[in-house]
Design an enzyme around this catalytic site. Structure first.
Site, PDB file in Angstrom:
ATOM      1  N   HIS A 283       6.056  -6.055   0.660  1.00  0.00           N
ATOM      2  CA  HIS A 283       5.655  -4.729   0.179  1.00  0.00           C
ATOM      3  C   HIS A 283       6.885  -3.875  -0.152  1.00  0.00           C
ATOM      4  CE1 HIS A 283       1.293  -5.015   1.000  1.00  0.00           C
ATOM      5  NE2 HIS A 283       1.639  -5.760   2.040  1.00  0.00           N
ATOM      6  N   ASP A 346       3.077  -7.213   7.372  1.00  0.00           N
ATOM      7  CA  ASP A 346       1.928  -7.977   6.897  1.00  0.00           C
ATOM      8  C   ASP A 346       2.160  -8.490   5.477  1.00  0.00           C
ATOM      9  OD1 ASP A 346       1.811  -5.340   5.834  1.00  0.00           O
ATOM     10  OD2 ASP A 346      -0.289  -5.637   5.313  1.00  0.00           O
ATOM     11  N   GLU A 347       1.412  -9.493   5.116  1.00  0.00           N
ATOM     12  CA  GLU A 347       1.319 -10.014   3.754  1.00  0.00           C
ATOM     13  C   GLU A 347       2.675 -10.353   3.135  1.00  0.00           C
ATOM     14  OE1 GLU A 347      -2.881  -7.853   2.505  1.00  0.00           O
ATOM     15  OE2 GLU A 347      -1.002  -6.737   2.213  1.00  0.00           O
ATOM     16  N   ALA A 348       3.606 -10.811   3.971  1.00  0.00           N
ATOM     17  CA  ALA A 348       4.901 -11.294   3.464  1.00  0.00           C
ATOM     18  C   ALA A 348       4.757 -12.788   3.161  1.00  0.00           C
ATOM     19  CB  ALA A 348       5.998 -11.038   4.492  1.00  0.00           C
ATOM     20  N   PHE A 349       3.964 -13.090   2.151  1.00  0.00           N
ATOM     21  CA  PHE A 349       3.532 -14.469   1.911  1.00  0.00           C
ATOM     22  C   PHE A 349       4.680 -15.401   1.538  1.00  0.00           C
ATOM     23  CE2 PHE A 349      -0.602 -12.314   0.444  1.00  0.00           C
ATOM     24  CZ  PHE A 349      -1.084 -12.279   1.744  1.00  0.00           C
TER      25      PHE A 349
END
Length: 566
Positions: A283, A346-349
């Site tokens: 993000h 979060d969502e650090a893919f």
């Protein structure tokens, strides 16, 4: 191309609210002692002791500066609608009878735990409110407790007390005693100012909504792909370049350090702690636009105004990244008096496995070096524990072995289940703003769950509290913020404050119904949820025009008045 954002105006929201009102309407009823939201711990009505607030009433408290500040806030809260002078005096001066007394017990044995689990005292946030024919007394061990008692007193007056102009009304309070304290010490809401930027005045308005329902933390999501919203002296392009965009291609914006201090100070005066979030390692597109050296390929990406997630990240293998993190978190921590510093996570893919956990562990140590306690989304769970670590759980399935293991290693949880507490979710399929990936969340769904047992295997005492996030991919204005918060925010507030034994949907919806008239009187936008029996407005009901939020005057949106000359 920039994402096209549907922007319903106030009239559209009002039509949606009126349509939702349905047939569940009832005549307005006098306020009763048990009508308070969140539900108090103990209520003992005594109709023989009803008390009338008179034009010559005085607010009396001790000479303690914090108590005087709460007394001045109460006076400013009540003066606009009543038109009464309501002078504030301390006990070193002659005290008038028949007024409102704010009493500190002087209990200096309090600890940080805000819960009341015994009969030894009211705890750090508890209070007792007693209404008799002789007057009203709010007793607490701290100014925070007095402030919460003031919010209860406010709800016991007729709804027109929220009017910004004088109203002809009989200002009667129901007699009896309320003894009250919170179930969980952390009760909050999150406002995403990164996807869409909101000016300081809008944030202050949100603080007032939190304080009204005894929520005590405001989590500000300050950074994301679409915008960087906080000035950092050591990395100035973060705000000037990274803050110049938002979802849909608007101009964005950022808070100067003075702006942020104003938010923090205003919140503190209302006993709300600001929790800043700098989202890492993902993000981060707005940061990479400003400083390409942080990108894995050292190339600046284009500004991003869409709503996809998981594509950006700072380079976890470059020492310059950790210089950046140290500088940014250090400056934000120095601006923030509260104990918490949120690092997202979060969502650090594209940062996986040991690289991700290594990054988190190093960042947690940087937070610890600032003297703050780290908070992060529950994706941080696999990383090694640091003292005091808090995970914010936003899942939709309570079976989460990784989070349970983190709790066994010492982590505590803030509960924000996406399918119950995410207030950016639509109420119904035709809600004009919002998302639906976690499902539709009407008021009952927001209310009917238990933070103390929601995550399988996690005991009640490992739960720090609850938080209601409002993400703003589709939320673009203060009116839309309020429409999405209300009436669901009081539901989350009751889960955080009230004893589990008081949980009852039928009772809650009836108590909540009376607040529609309060919000109307205060000029607050809200959704007339069809499952709530909102009262019918009589022909004589006050219907003030919604005021613009002033920079200074007003009981909620003004700074707490000076008490030098009460």
């Amino acid at each position: 191309m920039p994402l096209s954002v549907h922007e319903p105006d106030a009239a559209t929201l009002a039509r949606s609210a009126d349509k939702a009102a349905g047939e569940l309407l009832a005549p307005p009823a006098p306020v009763q002692l048990p009508d308070v939201v969140p539900a108090p711990q103990r209520v003992e009505p005594d109709p023989a002791e009803d008390w009338l607030l008179s034009p010559d009433a005085v607010i009396v408290t001790s000479a303690d500066p914090a108590a005087l500040t709460v007394a001045a806030y109460l006076a400013e809260l009540l003066r606009p609608a009543t038109g009464y002078p309501l002078p504030v005096t301390d006990t070193t001066r002659p005290a008038a009878t028949g007024g409102i007394a704010l009493v500190l017990t002087g209990d200096d044995s309090l600890k940080d735990d805000a819960s009341l689990n015994d009969d030894d005292g009211l705890g750090a946030e508890g209070y007792q409110l007693a209404v008799t024919r002789a007057g009203v007394t709010i007793t607490a061990a701290t100014a925070t407790g007095l402030f919460h008692g003031v919010q209860t007193l406010r709800q016991l007056l007729p709804p027109t007390i929220e009017s910004a102009v004088p109203v002809t009304e009989r200002w009667m309070l129901p007699g009896g005693t309320i003894t009250d304290a919170p179930r969980f010490p952390y009760r909050g809401a999150m406002l995403d100012v990164a996807r869409h930027f909101f000016p300081v005045e809008d944030v202050l308005r949100v603080v007032d909504h939190l304080a009204r329902y005894k929520l005590n933390h405001l989590h500000l999501h300050l950074t994301d792909d679409q915008g960087w919203r906080i000035a950092v002296d050591s990395w100035p392009r973060l705000s000037t370049v990274g803050g110049a965009t938002e979802v849909g291609g608007g101009p964005g914006g950022h808070y100067t350090k003075a702006d942020y201090r104003r938010i923090v100070s205003y919140a503190a005066a209302r006993h709300v702690t600001v929790v800043p979030e700098i989202d890492l390692p993902g993000h981060t597109n707005s940061a990479l636009v400003a400083y390409p050296e942080l990108a894995p390929d050292k190339v600046a990406p284009p500004p991003y105004t869409g709503t996809e997630v998981g594509f950006s990240y700072v380079d976890p293998a470059d020492e310059r990244t950790y210089d950046f993190i140290t500088d940014v978190l250090g400056e934000v921590a120095a601006l923030t008096p509260g104990p918490w510093l949120h690092i997202g996570g979060d969502e650090a893919f594209k940062v996986k496995g040991e690289v991700y956990t290594g990054f988190v562990e190093r960042t947690q140590r940087i937070v610890a070096d600032t003297g703050k306690t780290v908070v992060g989304w529950h994706q941080l769970a696999p990383a090694a524990h640091v003292d005091g670590r808090v995970l914010q759980w936003w899942g939709t399935n309570g079976d989460d072995p990784a989070t349970l293991e983190a709790v066994r290693r010492g982590a505590r949880l803030i509960l924000s289940p996406g399918n119950h507490a995410y207030l950016d979710m639509k109420y119904a399929p035709d809600t004009p703003v919002g998302q639906d990936w976690a499902g539709l969340i009407d008021v009952r769904r927001a209310y009917d769950w238990d933070p103390g047992s929601h995550v399988t295997g996690v005991a009640d005492d490992a739960v720090l509290g609850v938080e209601a996030p409002l993400w703003t991919e589709s939320v673009t204005s203060l009116a839309e913020i309020e429409f999405m918060l209300l009436p669901r925010l009081p539901a989350i507030a009751e889960l955080g404050w009230s004893p589990r034994a008081t949980h009852d949907w039928a009772g809650f919806r009836d108590r909540l119904a009376g607040h529609g008239r309060r919000w109307t009187a205060a000029g607050i936008t809200f959704h007339r949820a069809p499952e709530v029996p909102w009262p019918v407005e009589g022909a004589g009901s006050a219907q003030p025009v919604r005021p613009q939020i002033p920079a200074q005057p007003g009981p909620d949106n003004a700074p707490v008045p000076s008490t030098d000359n009460p």
